[in-house]
Motif scaffolding. Sequence first.
Motif, PDB file in Angstrom:
ATOM      1  N   ASP A  42      12.692  57.116  27.062  1.00 43.41           N
ATOM      2  CA  ASP A  42      12.483  55.772  26.439  1.00 43.41           C
ATOM      3  C   ASP A  42      13.653  55.359  25.977  1.00 43.41           C
ATOM      4  O   ASP A  42      14.440  55.901  25.153  1.00 43.41           O
ATOM      5  CB  ASP A  42      11.332  55.945  25.535  1.00 43.41           C
ATOM      6  CG  ASP A  42      10.787  54.416  24.991  1.00 43.41           C
ATOM      7  OD1 ASP A  42       9.756  53.931  25.597  1.00 43.41           O
ATOM      8  OD2 ASP A  42      11.494  53.811  24.170  1.00 43.41           O
ATOM      9  N   PRO A  43      13.970  54.175  26.005  1.00 42.24           N
ATOM     10  CA  PRO A  43      15.308  53.488  25.522  1.00 42.24           C
ATOM     11  C   PRO A  43      15.215  53.454  24.003  1.00 42.24           C
ATOM     12  O   PRO A  43      16.530  53.168  23.242  1.00 42.24           O
ATOM     13  CB  PRO A  43      15.515  51.934  26.306  1.00 42.24           C
ATOM     14  CG  PRO A  43      14.112  51.868  26.478  1.00 42.24           C
ATOM     15  CD  PRO A  43      13.480  53.069  26.872  1.00 42.24           C
ATOM     16  N   THR A  44      14.225  53.337  23.285  1.00 43.69           N
ATOM     17  CA  THR A  44      13.969  53.056  21.943  1.00 43.69           C
ATOM     18  C   THR A  44      14.180  54.371  21.185  1.00 43.69           C
ATOM     19  O   THR A  44      13.391  55.193  21.378  1.00 43.69           O
ATOM     20  CB  THR A  44      12.729  52.285  21.634  1.00 43.69           C
ATOM     21  OG1 THR A  44      12.547  51.231  22.508  1.00 43.69           O
ATOM     22  CG2 THR A  44      12.762  51.841  20.142  1.00 43.69           C
ATOM     23  N   PRO A  45      15.103  54.520  20.167  1.00 43.31           N
ATOM     24  CA  PRO A  45      15.222  55.697  19.430  1.00 43.31           C
ATOM     25  C   PRO A  45      13.830  56.044  18.757  1.00 43.31           C
ATOM     26  O   PRO A  45      13.606  57.192  18.563  1.00 43.31           O
ATOM     27  CB  PRO A  45      16.555  55.297  18.600  1.00 43.31           C
ATOM     28  CG  PRO A  45      17.119  54.479  19.051  1.00 43.31           C
ATOM     29  CD  PRO A  45      16.302  53.551  19.983  1.00 43.31           C
ATOM     30  N   ARG A  46      13.158  55.161  18.130  1.00 43.60           N
ATOM     31  CA  ARG A  46      11.967  55.311  17.384  1.00 43.60           C
ATOM     32  C   ARG A  46      11.061  55.895  18.320  1.00 43.60           C
ATOM     33  O   ARG A  46      10.251  56.805  17.777  1.00 43.60           O
ATOM     34  CB  ARG A  46      11.566  54.019  16.616  1.00 43.60           C
ATOM     35  CG  ARG A  46      10.506  54.151  15.712  1.00 43.60           C
ATOM     36  CD  ARG A  46      10.221  52.960  15.048  1.00 43.60           C
ATOM     37  NE  ARG A  46       9.025  53.442  14.087  1.00 43.60           N
ATOM     38  CZ  ARG A  46       8.577  52.435  13.337  1.00 43.60           C
ATOM     39  NH1 ARG A  46       8.990  51.244  13.094  1.00 43.60           N
ATOM     40  NH2 ARG A  46       7.443  52.812  12.624  1.00 43.60           N
ATOM     41  N   LEU A  65       9.263  63.093  20.211  1.00 44.71           N
ATOM     42  CA  LEU A  65       9.614  64.271  19.868  1.00 44.71           C
ATOM     43  C   LEU A  65       8.784  65.048  18.819  1.00 44.71           C
ATOM     44  O   LEU A  65       8.289  66.364  18.792  1.00 44.71           O
ATOM     45  CB  LEU A  65      10.907  64.527  19.177  1.00 44.71           C
ATOM     46  CG  LEU A  65      12.208  64.159  20.315  1.00 44.71           C
ATOM     47  CD1 LEU A  65      13.457  64.020  19.810  1.00 44.71           C
ATOM     48  CD2 LEU A  65      12.057  65.485  21.256  1.00 44.71           C
ATOM     49  N   ARG A  66       8.329  64.466  17.733  1.00 43.94           N
ATOM     50  CA  ARG A  66       7.339  64.835  16.785  1.00 43.94           C
ATOM     51  C   ARG A  66       5.977  65.278  17.413  1.00 43.94           C
ATOM     52  O   ARG A  66       5.413  66.096  16.939  1.00 43.94           O
ATOM     53  CB  ARG A  66       7.157  63.742  15.542  1.00 43.94           C
ATOM     54  CG  ARG A  66       8.277  63.469  14.810  1.00 43.94           C
ATOM     55  CD  ARG A  66       7.915  62.545  13.665  1.00 43.94           C
ATOM     56  NE  ARG A  66       8.960  62.360  12.953  1.00 43.94           N
ATOM     57  CZ  ARG A  66       9.783  61.222  13.024  1.00 43.94           C
ATOM     58  NH1 ARG A  66       9.665  60.285  13.839  1.00 43.94           N
ATOM     59  NH2 ARG A  66      11.013  61.016  12.059  1.00 43.94           N
ATOM     60  N   ALA A  67       5.496  64.353  18.389  1.00 47.64           N
ATOM     61  CA  ALA A  67       4.080  64.787  18.971  1.00 47.64           C
ATOM     62  C   ALA A  67       4.303  66.123  19.615  1.00 47.64           C
ATOM     63  O   ALA A  67       3.412  66.553  19.811  1.00 47.64           O
ATOM     64  CB  ALA A  67       3.780  63.607  19.842  1.00 47.64           C
ATOM     65  N   LEU A  68       5.395  66.406  20.386  1.00 51.28           N
ATOM     66  CA  LEU A  68       5.680  67.469  21.150  1.00 51.28           C
ATOM     67  C   LEU A  68       5.755  68.773  19.934  1.00 51.28           C
ATOM     68  O   LEU A  68       4.899  69.803  20.226  1.00 51.28           O
ATOM     69  CB  LEU A  68       6.978  67.644  21.838  1.00 51.28           C
ATOM     70  CG  LEU A  68       6.858  66.739  23.128  1.00 51.28           C
ATOM     71  CD1 LEU A  68       8.511  66.603  23.570  1.00 51.28           C
ATOM     72  CD2 LEU A  68       5.939  66.964  24.184  1.00 51.28           C
ATOM     73  N   ALA A 109      22.923  62.001  21.083  1.00 54.28           N
ATOM     74  CA  ALA A 109      21.478  62.005  20.599  1.00 54.28           C
ATOM     75  C   ALA A 109      20.964  63.288  19.994  1.00 54.28           C
ATOM     76  O   ALA A 109      19.806  62.846  19.206  1.00 54.28           O
ATOM     77  CB  ALA A 109      20.719  61.961  22.345  1.00 54.28           C
ATOM     78  N   PHE A 110      21.253  64.402  20.537  1.00 58.51           N
ATOM     79  CA  PHE A 110      21.002  65.488  19.564  1.00 58.51           C
ATOM     80  C   PHE A 110      21.283  65.412  18.209  1.00 58.51           C
ATOM     81  O   PHE A 110      20.423  65.688  17.204  1.00 58.51           O
ATOM     82  CB  PHE A 110      21.481  66.820  20.204  1.00 58.51           C
ATOM     83  CG  PHE A 110      21.080  68.213  19.532  1.00 58.51           C
ATOM     84  CD1 PHE A 110      19.856  68.452  19.891  1.00 58.51           C
ATOM     85  CD2 PHE A 110      21.663  68.939  18.930  1.00 58.51           C
ATOM     86  CE1 PHE A 110      19.265  69.768  19.702  1.00 58.51           C
ATOM     87  CE2 PHE A 110      21.499  70.128  18.355  1.00 58.51           C
ATOM     88  CZ  PHE A 110      20.078  70.623  18.696  1.00 58.51           C
ATOM     89  N   GLU A 111      22.649  64.864  17.817  1.00 60.23           N
ATOM     90  CA  GLU A 111      22.978  64.725  16.527  1.00 60.23           C
ATOM     91  C   GLU A 111      22.049  63.555  15.646  1.00 60.23           C
ATOM     92  O   GLU A 111      21.466  64.048  14.418  1.00 60.23           O
ATOM     93  CB  GLU A 111      24.379  64.331  16.642  1.00 60.23           C
ATOM     94  CG  GLU A 111      24.972  64.053  15.010  1.00 60.23           C
ATOM     95  CD  GLU A 111      26.265  63.674  15.157  1.00 60.23           C
ATOM     96  OE1 GLU A 111      26.935  62.699  14.579  1.00 60.23           O
ATOM     97  OE2 GLU A 111      27.514  64.370  15.685  1.00 60.23           O
ATOM     98  N   ALA A 112      21.649  62.760  16.527  1.00 58.17           N
ATOM     99  CA  ALA A 112      20.726  61.776  15.800  1.00 58.17           C
ATOM    100  C   ALA A 112      19.485  62.395  15.508  1.00 58.17           C
ATOM    101  O   ALA A 112      18.964  62.042  14.376  1.00 58.17           O
ATOM    102  CB  ALA A 112      20.637  60.390  16.927  1.00 58.17           C
ATOM    103  N   GLY A 148      16.412  63.911  10.766  1.00 53.80           N
ATOM    104  CA  GLY A 148      15.435  64.492  10.268  1.00 53.80           C
ATOM    105  C   GLY A 148      14.052  64.557  10.861  1.00 53.80           C
ATOM    106  O   GLY A 148      12.926  64.691  10.652  1.00 53.80           O
ATOM    107  N   VAL A 149      14.062  64.002  12.365  1.00 54.30           N
ATOM    108  CA  VAL A 149      12.922  64.061  13.212  1.00 54.30           C
ATOM    109  C   VAL A 149      12.212  65.346  13.356  1.00 54.30           C
ATOM    110  O   VAL A 149      10.887  65.150  13.153  1.00 54.30           O
ATOM    111  CB  VAL A 149      13.307  63.684  14.418  1.00 54.30           C
ATOM    112  CG1 VAL A 149      12.396  63.473  15.436  1.00 54.30           C
ATOM    113  CG2 VAL A 149      13.959  62.160  14.487  1.00 54.30           C
ATOM    114  N   LEU A 150      12.928  66.422  13.368  1.00 52.31           N
ATOM    115  CA  LEU A 150      11.983  67.730  13.592  1.00 52.31           C
ATOM    116  C   LEU A 150      11.875  68.562  12.240  1.00 52.31           C
ATOM    117  O   LEU A 150      12.814  68.388  11.552  1.00 52.31           O
ATOM    118  CB  LEU A 150      12.876  68.734  14.611  1.00 52.31           C
ATOM    119  CG  LEU A 150      13.013  67.844  15.869  1.00 52.31           C
ATOM    120  CD1 LEU A 150      13.846  68.806  16.740  1.00 52.31           C
ATOM    121  CD2 LEU A 150      11.909  67.625  16.576  1.00 52.31           C
ATOM    122  N   ASP A 151      10.685  69.204  12.124  1.00 58.41           N
ATOM    123  CA  ASP A 151      10.429  70.242  11.108  1.00 58.41           C
ATOM    124  C   ASP A 151      11.257  71.326  11.349  1.00 58.41           C
ATOM    125  O   ASP A 151      11.584  71.953  10.223  1.00 58.41           O
ATOM    126  CB  ASP A 151       9.034  70.456  10.853  1.00 58.41           C
ATOM    127  CG  ASP A 151       8.211  69.227  10.336  1.00 58.41           C
ATOM    128  OD1 ASP A 151       8.816  68.256   9.755  1.00 58.41           O
ATOM    129  OD2 ASP A 151       6.937  69.205  11.036  1.00 58.41           O
TER     130      ASP A 151
END
Length: 176
Positions: free
Chosen positions: A10-14, A20-23, A43-46, A51-54
């Motif tokens: 998906d082109p949208t970061p959000r 990713l959160r769903a996965l 992208a990995f740095e973003a 703080g996307v991942l727990d």
Amino acid sequence: EIAEEFARTDPTPRVRAEALRALQWGGASEALARVLTAFDEEAFEAVLRDGVLDSVPVGLKARALATYERLLLKVENSLERLRIRLAAAKAGGDPVLERVKEELTRWPPGRVADTGQWLLKSALELVRKTDPGWVSHWVAGRIVDGSLWGDHWTAFISSIPEALTQELLERIGGED
């Protein structure tokens, strides 16, 4: 499969972040690792910066720790630096305790915003497990300088340094 596809393309970061959160929430750690492995450094740095991942998948911990260190070189904000340190600690970074204490020592004077208090409390609880005296002195000094307020911070105080006690007595003695 759908979340993996959204996270990857998906082109949208959000949208990618939510996928990713769903996965992660769904326990699809292999799919999450595949997507993150395919991400370029930016992208990995973003993902880590935002703080996307727990938590970071086991196979990516070394990459995550190196990325956290690069992020720390770019960030000046004390609250953000502390958030990165705690995330690196969760990923297995060493030596966690001393680095968190360094960040707290560099914390600028001034009132801590409500939004940063939970992060600060988390850091202090981490340090208090092995160095309660240091935490006690740090919190006492911050209450005195007005950075922290409220009774919930006094739970961190077990003793007050002699120099701080003297300073307070001199300050009080000079007031009407």
